[in-house]
Write an enzyme that holds these catalytic residues in place. Structure first.
Site, PDB file in Angstrom:
ATOM      1  NE  ARG A  58     -89.095  77.554 -28.448  1.00  0.00           N
ATOM      2  CZ  ARG A  58     -89.033  76.243 -28.602  1.00  0.00           C
ATOM      3  NH1 ARG A  58     -89.688  75.684 -29.582  1.00  0.00           N
ATOM      4  NH2 ARG A  58     -88.343  75.507 -27.774  1.00  0.00           N
ATOM      5  CB  THR A  59     -86.319  83.674 -28.952  1.00  0.00           C
ATOM      6  OG1 THR A  59     -87.100  83.024 -27.964  1.00  0.00           O
ATOM      7  CG2 THR A  59     -86.610  85.152 -28.912  1.00  0.00           C
ATOM      8  CE  LYS A  87     -61.466  89.895 -27.724  1.00  0.00           C
ATOM      9  NZ  LYS A  87     -61.663  90.569 -29.015  1.00  0.00           N
ATOM     10  NE  ARG A 108     -83.277  84.229 -23.951  1.00  0.00           N
ATOM     11  CZ  ARG A 108     -84.442  83.582 -23.957  1.00  0.00           C
ATOM     12  NH1 ARG A 108     -85.500  84.123 -24.494  1.00  0.00           N
ATOM     13  NH2 ARG A 108     -84.541  82.408 -23.394  1.00  0.00           N
ATOM     14  CG  HIS A 136     -89.561  86.356 -23.829  1.00  0.00           C
ATOM     15  ND1 HIS A 136     -89.369  87.026 -25.007  1.00  0.00           N
ATOM     16  CD2 HIS A 136     -89.264  85.065 -24.077  1.00  0.00           C
ATOM     17  CE1 HIS A 136     -88.974  86.169 -25.937  1.00  0.00           C
ATOM     18  NE2 HIS A 136     -88.898  84.965 -25.396  1.00  0.00           N
TER      19      HIS A 136
END
Lengths: 310, 151
Positions: A58-59, A87, A108, A136
């Protein structure tokens, strides 16, 4: 915030009431573009990197939609599989590499503090799209926008935050932001999932009226906004206990019979059982509108930090 | 007759007015648990007019860096640091609690980005002096046991 151009959007706590109001008004101007009724090329030639170290569909999609609707381009990844992170690349290195490919970075990350760290390693504006259990801020702004847009103002609203108030990042940030407006807050949660005391303490010190209850019935008749969140199954060792508790915090039509006509029901989604789908057809249901509101709010922030429009 | 438990030193540093019981943590801050070439004297649970009991640490042939003094302030906010040169107190500093503690403490939040392999020093803001409360500038976590978190 004195100037928005180049600013990082890291925590809602960096936003004064004035800052929040600037974003909300700006977002409203862009709502017709977000809805596709008007078109804009304001971010043409700009590139946004969306670095999602954990999935959040959604974000990510709402940031993509915001950028594309404004004529910009997007690149990035939606999880770390197949990237150099696997890695063993540090976040600091990833950010310095991406800086060469994009004008702004949306991040995120599963670890708290990741966005603050990323912002230290790049001159490009960094927008925190969730860092672990931390911040957030764009979610909070979209929640505030929804209340403001639906009710006409935030001040004076009776707002009930419902559900898991102990672990819910969304409700903590929202509560802090609401403390800057003259709201009266009612905290409705099962025993054991109450809002942490230090947050309640800070809200009260900021002059917010705060009441607490374990019963949803207590608030439904007086609330202007019901902000419902999910109660997670894993918080309960006993599945039967979970069913019982979750059942008593369900918003359904019988419950809403008591409600004010203009009560709005919000939910950050995804919902499980806490809002009955029958509620979707009522005028109370604003959670899908709330999800849409991510787009104008993120558009506004992108234009502001990239220093265009205004 | 009053007996001197600890003899004066010629050159070095005397850290006085350490809260009783904290001297060993001060040694840890100074890295004295590792191999050192100079003499270190520790006096624990010494009567103090000001605070009842205190600890004292004397380190010969070594003067402390500002960063080390800052670290000591986090666990001994009333300590004094005396620089001794040729048996005389050449400088006397009262430790001052810094506004920030950079590279001194490890964040107690295991999910904090600073606990990963990133090229940054930890950074804590001092929220309150007494009792001392510090919060991680990255993840906002308020640290619970400050003495245990010293790097």
């Amino acid at each position: 915030m004195a100037s928005w151009k180049g600013r990082d959007i890291l925590s809602i706590r960096d936003f004064s009431r004035g800052d929040i109001e600037v974003v909300l008004k700006y977002a409203r101007k862009l709502a017709p573009v977000a809805e596709g009724q008007k078109s804009s090329r304001s971010l043409e030639g700009k590139v946004l990197a969306t670095l999602f170290f954990e999935p959040s569909t959604r974000t990510r999609l709402s940031f993509h939609s915001a950028m594309i609707r404004l004529g910009g381009q997007v690149l990035g990844f939606s999880n770390v599989e197949g990237t150099s992170v696997q890695k063993g690349e540090t976040l600091a290195d990833t950010v310095r590499m991406v800086e060469g490919y994009a004008d702004a970075i949306v991040l995120r990350h599963p670890h708290e503090g990741a966005a603050v760290l990323a912002a230290e390693f790049t001159e490009r504006p960094v927008i925190n799209a969730g860092d672990g259990a931390g911040q957030h801020p764009t979610q909070t702004l979209q929640d505030l926008y929804t209340i403001w847009d639906e009710k006409g103002k935030i001040d004076g609203q009776g707002i009930a935050l419902v559900g898991d108030l102990k672990y819910g990042r969304t409700v903590h940030s929202l509560a802090y932001a609401l403390a800057q407006f003259g709201v009266s807050l009612t905290l409705v949660s099962p025993p054991g999932l109450e809002m942490p005391w230090e947050i309640v303490d800070e809200l009260k010190r900021a002059g917010t009226q705060v009441a607490t209850t374990h019963r949803l019935d207590d608030v439904v008749a007086t609330a202007d906004v019901l902000y419902v969140t999910r109660i997670q199954r894993e918080r309960f060792p006993d599945p039967q206990e979970y069913e019982r508790v979750a059942g008593s915090y369900r918003v359904d039509l019988p419950l809403l019979r008591e409600a004010k006509k203009d009560l709005i029901v919000m939910h950050p989604l995804p919902r499980v059982t806490e809002v009955d789908p029958a509620v979707d057809r009522t005028a109370h249901a604003k959670y899908f509108r709330q999800a849409f509101n991510a787009v104008p709010v993120r558009m506004a922030l992108l234009e502001m930090v990239l220093g265009v429009g205004g | 007759m009053r007996e001197l438990r600890v003899t004066p030193i010629k050159n070095g540093t005397v850290i006085d007015h350490i809260p009783a019981g904290m001297a060993l943590k001060v040694l840890r801050i100074l890295g004295i648990e590792e191999a050192v070439s100079s003499t270190v004297t520790v006096a624990m649970h010494v009567p103090s007019k000001a605070s009842g009991w205190k600890d004292i640490v004397k380190v010969e042939d070594r003067e402390l860096s500002p960063k080390e003094v800052d670290k000591i302030a986090l666990i001994a906010p009333r300590a004094t640091v005396n620089v001794i040169r040729n048996y005389n107190v050449a400088e006397k500093h009262v430790v001052r609690l810094p506004d920030r503690a950079v590279g001194i403490l490890r964040c107690g939040n295991p999910n904090c980005i600073t606990n990963l392999r990133e090229p940054v020093e930890t950074d804590f803001s001092v929220l309150e002096g007494e009792p001392l409360r510090v919060a991680c500038r990255y993840c906002d976590r308020v640290l619970e046991d400050i003495a245990a978190a010293i790097v």
